[in-house]
Design a protein around this motif. Structure first.
Motif, PDB file in Angstrom:
ATOM      1  N   THR A  58      25.462 -19.458  43.225  1.00 37.59           N
ATOM      2  CA  THR A  58      25.827 -19.937  44.559  1.00 37.59           C
ATOM      3  C   THR A  58      27.016 -19.197  45.172  1.00 37.59           C
ATOM      4  N   THR A  59      27.650 -18.322  44.413  1.00 36.29           N
ATOM      5  CA  THR A  59      28.820 -17.609  44.911  1.00 36.29           C
ATOM      6  C   THR A  59      28.396 -16.365  45.677  1.00 36.29           C
ATOM      7  N   ASN A  60      29.057 -16.127  46.801  1.00 35.69           N
ATOM      8  CA  ASN A  60      28.794 -14.922  47.577  1.00 35.69           C
ATOM      9  C   ASN A  60      30.111 -14.444  48.204  1.00 35.69           C
ATOM     10  N   TRP A  61      30.026 -13.454  49.070  1.00 33.44           N
ATOM     11  CA  TRP A  61      31.222 -12.866  49.681  1.00 33.44           C
ATOM     12  C   TRP A  61      32.074 -13.920  50.397  1.00 33.44           C
ATOM     13  N   PHE A  62      31.424 -14.916  50.979  1.00 34.95           N
ATOM     14  CA  PHE A  62      32.115 -15.877  51.832  1.00 34.95           C
ATOM     15  C   PHE A  62      32.672 -17.086  51.086  1.00 34.95           C
TER      16      PHE A  62
END
Length: 121
Positions: free
Chosen positions: A39-43
């Motif tokens: 669930t982790t991304n750049w944002f």
């Protein structure tokens, strides 16, 4: 902490060099919050601490495997009984600078996956 440059980057960077740009110095920091790779991304990146961070200087070598001393960060993880991993980022995140490493999910270069060696003394 051993990190291995991706030998033939074809999905990111300039598609030729694992290390590219005139300002590709990078930081290794201790993550201090729980996170999930799915669930982790750049944002919504996890929170990392600058305490005991390791600065890896800029390189002009196309590939450069690293052996980094992260003893202080690992000691902090042990002492706080909380291990959320390491955060890797460019010191100055701007376009045309990159450091690309083989990941733990990589099946093409299994001997180049990152590894942490702990020597208990």
């Amino acid at each position: 902490l051993y990190l291995y440059s991706y030998p033939n980057p074809t999905l990111n960077g300039n598609f030729v060099d694992a290390n590219y740009g005139t300002g590709n110095a990078m930081l290794v920091q201790q993550i201090v919050t729980n996170w999930s790779p799915s669930t982790t991304n750049w944002f919504n990146q996890p929170v990392a601490s600058t305490t005991n961070q390791v600065l890896v200087p800029t390189t002009n070598q196309s590939t450069l495997d690293l052996n980094l001393d992260v003893t202080s960060m690992v000691a902090s993880m042990v002492n706080s009984n909380a291990n959320y991993g390491f955060f890797l980022k460019l010191q100055n995140e701007v376009i045309y600078n990159s450091r690309i490493f083989v990941s733990s999910y990589n099946t093409t270069y299994p001997t180049k996956r990152p590894k942490l060696v702990v020597v208990y003394q």
